[in-house]
Write a protein that holds these residues in place. Structure first.
Motif, PDB file in Angstrom:
ATOM      1  N   ALA A  66       0.559  -0.923   0.418  1.00  0.00           N
ATOM      2  CA  ALA A  66       0.113  -0.052  -0.141  1.00  0.00           C
ATOM      3  C   ALA A  66       0.600   1.073  -0.063  1.00  0.00           C
ATOM      4  CB  ALA A  66      -0.620  -0.273   1.630  1.00  0.00           C
ATOM      5  N   ALA A  67       1.913   1.073   1.114  1.00  0.00           N
ATOM      6  CA  ALA A  67       2.911   2.434   0.948  1.00  0.00           C
ATOM      7  C   ALA A  67       3.553   2.204  -0.987  1.00  0.00           C
ATOM      8  CB  ALA A  67       3.612   2.518   2.346  1.00  0.00           C
ATOM      9  N   MET A  68       4.098   1.282  -1.089  1.00  0.00           N
ATOM     10  CA  MET A  68       4.772   1.933  -2.452  1.00  0.00           C
ATOM     11  C   MET A  68       3.891   1.470  -3.102  1.00  0.00           C
ATOM     12  SD  MET A  68       7.368  -1.313  -2.085  1.00  0.00           S
ATOM     13  CE  MET A  68       8.250  -1.188  -3.718  1.00  0.00           C
ATOM     14  N   LEU A  69       2.462   1.771  -3.111  1.00  0.00           N
ATOM     15  CA  LEU A  69       1.538   2.265  -4.301  1.00  0.00           C
ATOM     16  C   LEU A  69       1.418   3.944  -4.278  1.00  0.00           C
ATOM     17  CD1 LEU A  69       0.251   0.397  -6.218  1.00  0.00           C
ATOM     18  CD2 LEU A  69      -1.734   0.170  -4.660  1.00  0.00           C
ATOM     19  N   ASN A  70       1.679   4.040  -3.036  1.00  0.00           N
ATOM     20  CA  ASN A  70       0.674   5.571  -2.916  1.00  0.00           C
ATOM     21  C   ASN A  70       2.555   6.365  -2.938  1.00  0.00           C
ATOM     22  OD1 ASN A  70       1.257   7.916  -0.347  1.00  0.00           O
ATOM     23  ND2 ASN A  70      -0.434   7.257  -1.059  1.00  0.00           N
ATOM     24  N   GLY A  74      -3.121  -4.018   7.232  1.00  0.00           N
ATOM     25  CA  GLY A  74      -2.014  -4.004   7.011  1.00  0.00           C
ATOM     26  C   GLY A  74      -1.594  -1.959   6.066  1.00  0.00           C
ATOM     27  N   TYR A  75      -2.817  -1.472   5.917  1.00  0.00           N
ATOM     28  CA  TYR A  75      -2.801  -0.349   5.187  1.00  0.00           C
ATOM     29  C   TYR A  75      -2.900   0.946   6.234  1.00  0.00           C
ATOM     30  CZ  TYR A  75      -5.032   4.314   4.493  1.00  0.00           C
ATOM     31  OH  TYR A  75      -5.765   5.586   4.367  1.00  0.00           O
ATOM     32  N   VAL A 123      -6.999   2.496  -2.692  1.00  0.00           N
ATOM     33  CA  VAL A 123      -5.627   1.407  -1.927  1.00  0.00           C
ATOM     34  C   VAL A 123      -6.053   0.425  -0.967  1.00  0.00           C
ATOM     35  CG1 VAL A 123      -2.746   1.716  -0.864  1.00  0.00           C
ATOM     36  CG2 VAL A 123      -3.900   3.930  -2.648  1.00  0.00           C
ATOM     37  N   ILE A 124      -6.489   0.659  -0.034  1.00  0.00           N
ATOM     38  CA  ILE A 124      -7.558  -0.062   0.276  1.00  0.00           C
ATOM     39  C   ILE A 124      -8.090  -1.358  -0.174  1.00  0.00           C
ATOM     40  CG2 ILE A 124      -8.852  -0.798   2.667  1.00  0.00           C
ATOM     41  CD1 ILE A 124      -8.676   2.639   3.233  1.00  0.00           C
ATOM     42  N   MET A 176      -6.938  -4.892   0.727  1.00  0.00           N
ATOM     43  CA  MET A 176      -7.692  -5.856   0.878  1.00  0.00           C
ATOM     44  C   MET A 176      -7.571  -7.471   0.143  1.00  0.00           C
ATOM     45  SD  MET A 176     -11.070  -4.659   2.779  1.00  0.00           S
ATOM     46  CE  MET A 176     -11.169  -5.500   3.530  1.00  0.00           C
ATOM     47  N   ALA A 177      -7.153  -6.684  -1.283  1.00  0.00           N
ATOM     48  CA  ALA A 177      -7.437  -7.962  -2.234  1.00  0.00           C
ATOM     49  C   ALA A 177      -6.356  -8.789  -1.942  1.00  0.00           C
ATOM     50  CB  ALA A 177      -7.783  -7.086  -3.390  1.00  0.00           C
TER      51      ALA A 177
END
Lengths: 326, 503
Positions: free
Chosen positions: A78-82, A226-227, A93-94, A98-99
């Motif tokens: 999530a952080a890398m995506l962001n 995680g997020y 992102v969430i 979750m997926a």
């Protein structure tokens, strides 16, 4: 009446939490201020969400040791995506986290279902694999607060109707799990599979598939956590939430979810997590050293297990007519 | 000759059942006594008393000249009584020698196990038992017959004077059985008193010197094998009037509902063909291990047959798992209700609605009101007495748990219901209720398959009977031609006497 109340695990936990809070209030009255209690709840939210997922798995006579590693991997992704796409809407992102979490859960579930490997071995293995993957993704580098977008970090703290989104999300998950457990065939199957797997087979329930879904659920909730974890603490690295899987299992055990499967409730998982949360938040306040804190948490777990074991002890066969149907 | 061990006037009751009443049995050194009786005649209870697992309510046990009591299994072992069970009670992960000497291993002067002596002694015992085995290999690497030899070596190691063999050949191949016979001859020659429990008449006449027949917990005959014929033994086993007390209703038998053809499984059964009609109760009789339950489990999709077809109401049906069988209208009430039936810890109503959840829910959500209604309907039909339907099933007695399990299956509104040993282990009152109910179901147009090892039940309740032996259909009988003797003969594979006829 009181005797019946004492037999009810959830009621017993409410009493235990109330007594604990009252004791703390004696030395530190500010602890019981509504604002502070809400803060304690908010602080415990992630543990509650995770305990709900673990509950589903434990009910089916399995265990998920990989939840914290799953959380860390999903949080990192999530952080890398962001950082890579700061413009990406946070809800997306969430959903991605979750997926991914659900996918990691499916891996656990498939191994347990199709290869029939003992759950403790499967998730011990995936625990290290998922942690290892984080290292492979990042080369051990941290993602720090300044690399994350403002929206990414702000969502859990965002105030809606006087409470942060984090609290609302955990309440939503409690409601969701309550509906799943009490109002769907899947929830019933979790209980049946854990309570008597042989009988479940004859009633047409696929034991392996039910366990698979339990792992999917725990994976998805770990992904969400995680997020929440990464955004709340505004940092992501290989070792976040290391060892947290034990807190999750402890919350379930304290909440009266039987490790032998089949017995447990959403209320139990939530209250178990809350009791741990109160202890973790209160002990520093009344100046108890972190080492004593660990010992105290451990003591609480053992007391809880002992109480549950007494309640669950086999009552023996019902042969006497008068012993029946009390 | 004086008996090595003698039981006199032994009685034993369990709640609701009188398992043994005033039975006597004497075992003589150097001779084999066959213990014969139907399932439930009290043979296992007797073995458990002999080995110290149960305590008799009345009667005496004499070892040699002295009176003895066996308060524990260890006490029985010390008195020289040892049992070799149908399924060996040994430890797969231990070595052969360890299995033989478990609990009484030779010690060295430090009190530690003397491995050298252990293995040497084990090798000597194995030699005596006629097995050339390496005592150090792990038990799991042996076949069943060899495991039996290890069990026998263990029996020799405690210097047992009395050896009980509880259906020792049930799991053995033809060749292994002959090896076992040779061994029994050797044990006889060593002066052991042997109690041999078997359902197979050819074995009994081959190996036994004496016989004792039990029926309904009493001893009905004993003597020398040389003095009797098979017919005499069969008559003693089943000699009683049956059929009068069973609430069998006369039902118009309808069209075929279920047709099974060519069912086979690589190891468990083959050539299973039959038809089940509306309103019919079809009995499946056979000895334990004849493959009846295995076939039923395959029919409802728990195991996969290697070939075979099922037609239900004229339509070909593919059943891959129990859920599909339930959806099609075939339900199976398993034999081991403790393990396979009720889910303890779950409320009564949830137990009942578990296989019917698709009927009690709407758009994926369960509707508790519908569930309670369904549960209430079937519990009241079965006359279940419970304070409330949301109490734990575990708080009910065995008989009432049984009713919950049956209610669970009826609530799925099946076309075919398979009852596996429906009255095993329940008291006489509950038995009668189950029989009445079964009759009622058939009268309402349900088709019933009843797997039972109890001859009176089979004769009393069935419209037709299929007898299975060693995984195959051995005989078929119409209700009018049923006799206990025919059933026993077909199940045990005894040829018909000249005046009778076996199908």
């Amino acid at each position: 009446m009181t005797a019946k109340l004492l037999k009810n695990r959830e009621a017993l936990l409410v009493v235990a939490i109330a007594v604990l809070v009252a004791l703390i209030a004696l030395r530190f009255p500010a602890f019981v201020a509504p604002g502070n209690l809400a803060r304690v709840y908010n602080d415990t939210s992630i543990l509650i969400i995770l305990a709900l997922g673990q509950m589903a798995v434990i009910l089916t006579r399995c265990i998920d040791l990989s939840m914290a590693a799953n959380l860390a991997l999903c949080g990192m992704v999530a952080a890398m995506l962001n950082t890579a796409f700061p413009g990406l809407p946070i809800p997306l992102v969430i959903v991605t986290a979750m997926a991914l979490g659900a996918l990691l859960g499916m891996i656990n579930g498939t191994l347990v279902w199709k290869l029939d490997i003992p759950p403790i071995v499967v998730t011990l293995g995936t625990l290290t694999i998922y942690r290892g993957l984080i290292f492979l993704l990042t080369n051990g580098k941290w993602i720090n607060a300044h690399e994350m977008s403002v929206a990414f970090k702000a969502l859990p703290r965002l105030d809606i109707a006087g409470a942060p989104v984090l609290s609302w999300l955990s309440l939503a998950m409690i409601a969701l799990m309550f509906v799943v457990m009490s109002r769907t065939a899947l929830g019933r199957a979790f209980h049946a599979v854990g309570g008597n797997p042989h009988a479940a087979v004859y009633t047409g329930i696929d034991v392996g598939r039910t366990r698979f879904f339990a792992y999917c659920l725990s994976g998805a909730l770990a992904g969400l956590s995680g997020y929440l974890w990464v955004s709340r603490y505004a940092v992501a690295y290989v070792d976040i939430a290391a060892g947290f899987e034990l807190d999750i299992i402890a919350a379930c055990v304290i909440g009266g979810i039987s490790i032998a499967g089949g017995i447990g409730s959403v209320a139990g998982a939530v209250l178990g997590a809350l009791l741990l949360g109160v202890i973790k938040n209160a002990l520093p306040v009344i100046n108890i050293s972190p080492f004593a804190q660990m010992a105290i948490s451990g003591t609480v777990i053992i007391i809880a297990v002992a109480v549950n074991a007494r309640a669950e002890r086999r009552k023996g066969r019902v042969i006497l007519r008068k012993a029946e149907a009390v | 000759m004086k008996p090595a061990i003698a039981l006199e006037g032994i009685s034993k009751s369990f709640p609701g059942v009188r398992a043994l009443s005033d039975v006597s049995l004497a075992l003589y050194p150097g001779s084999v006594t066959a213990l014969i009786g139907e399932n439930g005649a009290g043979k296992s209870t007797l073995v458990k008393i002999l080995t110290g697992i149960y305590q008799p309510d009345a009667g005496v046990i004499r070892v040699g000249d002295t009176e003895a009591t066996f308060p524990t299994a260890l006490a029985a072992a010390r008195a020289g009584v040892t049992a070799i069970h149908q399924e060996t009670v040994l430890f797969d992960e231990l070595s052969v020698a360890e299995n033989i000497f478990l609990g009484h291993a030779p010690r060295n002067r430090f009190g530690l196990i003397d491995w050298k002596k252990l293995n040497a002694d084990a090798a000597a015992l194995l030699q005596r038992a006629g097995a050339n085995l390496d005592p150090t290999i792990r038990l799991r690497d042996l076949g069943i017959a060899r495991k039996h030899l290890v069990a026998i070596a263990r029996a020799l190691s405690v210097d047992a004077g009395v050896v009980i063999m509880d259906e020792p050949t049930a799991a053995l191949s033809h060749k292994e059985i002959h090896e076992l016979y040779a061994l029994i001859e050797r044990l006889k020659a060593e002066g052991k008193a042997i109690l041999f429990i078997s359902h197979k008449f050819d074995e009994i006449f081959r190996i036994a010197d004496r016989y004792t027949v039990f029926r309904d917990g009493t001893m009905v005959g004993e003597g020398l094998i040389a003095d009797v014929g098979q017919d005499d033994l069969v008559r003693m086993m089943v000699g009683r009037a049956v059929g009068t007390v069973y609430p069998k209703k006369l039902v118009e038998i309808g069209e075929p509902v279920l047709t099974v053809s060519g069912y086979r499984h690589p190891t468990e059964f083959e050539d299973i063909n039959f038809e089940l009609r509306r309103g019919e109760i079809l009995g499946f009789y056979g000895l334990v291990g004849a493959g009846r339950s295995e076939f039923m489990q395959s029919l409802i999709g728990i195991t996969r047959p290697s070939a075979g077809a099922v037609k239900l109401d004229g339509k070909v049906l593919v059943i891959r798992n129990p859920a599909e069988a339930i959806r099609a209208g075939i339900v199976y009430v398993p034999e081991e209700r403790g393990r396979q039936g009720a889910i303890i810890g779950m409320p009564i109503f949830q137990n009942i609605t578990l296989p019917s959840l698709s009927h009690t829910s709407r758009s994926g959500f369960l509707r508790l009101a519908n569930e309670f209604a369904l549960a209430r309907e079937y519990t009241s039909r079965l006359d279940l007495r419970a304070a409330s339907l949301d109490q734990d099933v575990g708080t009910l007695s065995g008989g009432n748990q049984q009713k919950v399990v049956i209610a669970k299956w009826l609530a799925t509104k099946p076309k075919v219901i398979i009852l596996d040993e429906p009255t095993k282990g329940i008291d006489i009152g509950s038995k009668a209720a189950v029989h009445a109910f079964m009759s009622e179901l058939a009268a309402q147009g349900l088709s019933v398959i009843m797997v039972s090892s109890e001859i009176p039940e089979i004769i009393g309740m069935s419209d037709r009977v299929i007898v299975m032996r060693e995984g195959r259909i051995a005989a078929r009988f119409e209700r009018s031609e049923l006799t206990a003797e025919k059933l026993v003969r077909a199940a045990a594979g005894i040829e018909a006497p000249p005046e009778g006829r076996a199908a």
